[in-house]
Design a protein around this motif. Structure first.
Motif, PDB file in Angstrom:
ATOM      1  N   GLY A 174     -76.540 -55.463  82.716  1.00  0.00           N
ATOM      2  CA  GLY A 174     -75.190 -55.201  83.672  1.00  0.00           C
ATOM      3  C   GLY A 174     -74.458 -53.974  82.794  1.00  0.00           C
ATOM      4  N   MET A 175     -75.352 -53.385  82.120  1.00  0.00           N
ATOM      5  CA  MET A 175     -74.467 -52.033  81.458  1.00  0.00           C
ATOM      6  C   MET A 175     -75.528 -50.817  81.954  1.00  0.00           C
ATOM      7  N   SER A 224     -78.516 -49.874  84.922  1.00  0.00           N
ATOM      8  CA  SER A 224     -78.829 -49.687  86.267  1.00  0.00           C
ATOM      9  C   SER A 224     -77.621 -49.948  87.236  1.00  0.00           C
ATOM     10  N   ALA A 252     -74.668 -50.347  86.585  1.00  0.00           N
ATOM     11  CA  ALA A 252     -73.293 -49.491  86.276  1.00  0.00           C
ATOM     12  C   ALA A 252     -73.623 -48.324  87.132  1.00  0.00           C
ATOM     13  N   LEU A 253     -75.042 -47.775  87.183  1.00  0.00           N
ATOM     14  CA  LEU A 253     -75.135 -46.362  87.585  1.00  0.00           C
ATOM     15  C   LEU A 253     -74.887 -46.469  89.109  1.00  0.00           C
ATOM     16  N   LYS A 287     -72.983 -48.630  90.850  1.00  0.00           N
ATOM     17  CA  LYS A 287     -71.782 -49.179  91.531  1.00  0.00           C
ATOM     18  C   LYS A 287     -70.721 -48.095  92.027  1.00  0.00           C
ATOM     19  N   HIS A 343     -70.321 -55.060  89.474  1.00  0.00           N
ATOM     20  CA  HIS A 343     -71.619 -55.058  88.581  1.00  0.00           C
ATOM     21  C   HIS A 343     -71.649 -56.110  87.546  1.00  0.00           C
ATOM     22  N   ALA A 368     -74.501 -58.646  84.695  1.00  0.00           N
ATOM     23  CA  ALA A 368     -75.755 -59.200  84.264  1.00  0.00           C
ATOM     24  C   ALA A 368     -76.310 -60.297  85.375  1.00  0.00           C
TER      25      ALA A 368
END
Lengths: 159, 103
Positions: free
Chosen positions: B20-21, B23, B25-26, B28, B44, B46
């Motif tokens: 959750g930090m 891909s 985030a990329l 979103k 977004h 995990a």
């Protein structure tokens, strides 16, 4: 109170690096995060663990290694570490020229990652990120547009 | 096994990735921008923490099994490529046109 927005600093960008293999490249990203004071030592093994679960190659010669959800407790502050490998690193068959280590405890890095996504969608800019020898150019390519910065205070009147 | 929702009923899309930090985030911001005109919010998370009010889950193909286990009653849309995967344009079109989304 607004959340602090992450910006890349020159210290978080390493150009012209070389790595023997993917594990070495991930270690270099992790050590830079460590140097930046962003993570505890234990975060580095979590980056390898995460990579083993599912590779972090995202295309255009870029990978974004990061830890597991469980390793968030080892993140002191949200940071990104950009390491460029001009000679390339074999990333499970993909040729990686830029690895961006991520340590995130919150959402502060979303703006920079959205700038990355935008940069990679323009072939010339993606090529510049892979080949530039200018730290400033990298910072510029990864600076979010104001409207893509979620922590930016909303100002509906300005539209 | 498979779930369906009509695109016109979608209010919240959740992008799930392993931690959750990275891909998720990329992806979103871009997905949020493309779906904003249709009143759809994008979050977004995990893959093990998908909120129950998600109408559609978007995740990379390798995580589809875990996403379906985490959100058994929600359609799971999968993609192979982070950049320019047809799954994203297909999802946007389904939401725009009110077409069914299966997954």
């Amino acid at each position: 109170m607004t959340a602090e927005r992450l910006r890349l600093s020159a210290e978080a960008v390493r150009l012209g690096a070389a790595a023997a293999d993917k594990a070495d490249a991930i270690d270099q990203c992790g050590r830079l995060l460590l140097e930046l004071g962003a993570v505890e030592e234990g975060y580095l093994p979590a980056m390898h663990e995460r990579e083993h679960t599912i590779a972090t190659y995202i295309g255009e010669g870029v990978a974004i290694p990061h830890g597991t959800n469980e390793a968030r407790s080892l993140v002191r502050r949200t940071a990104l570490a950009v390491v460029q490998f001009p000679d390339g690193v074999d990333w499970d068959g993909s040729d990686v020229r830029v690895a961006i280590g991520i340590a995130a405890s919150g959402e502060e890095h979303i703006g920079v990652l959205s700038a990355l996504a935008t940069t990679l969608s323009v072939p010339e800019q993606a090529a510049l990120l892979r080949t530039t020898t200018s730290v400033d150019a990298v910072i510029q390519l990864l600076t979010p547009a104001p409207e893509n910065d979620p922590a930016e205070p909303r100002n509906e009147a300005s539209r | 096994m498979s779930n369906t929702i009509n695109g016109s009923d979608v209010r919240k899309v959740v992008i799930a990735c392993d931690a959750g930090m990275g891909s998720s985030a990329l992806l979103k911001t871009q997905l949020a921008q493309s779906l904003k005109p249709y009143g759809v919010t994008v979050e977004h998370t995990a893959v093990n923490a998908i909120p129950i009010d998600a109408d559609v889950v978007v995740t990379q193909a390798g995580l589809a099994g875990r996403a379906r286990k985490s959100a058994p009653d929600t359609p799971v849309v999968t993609f192979q490529m982070f950049l320019g995967d047809p799954a994203f344009t297909k999802l946007e079109a389904a939401i725009r046109d009110g077409a069914d989304i299966d997954g």
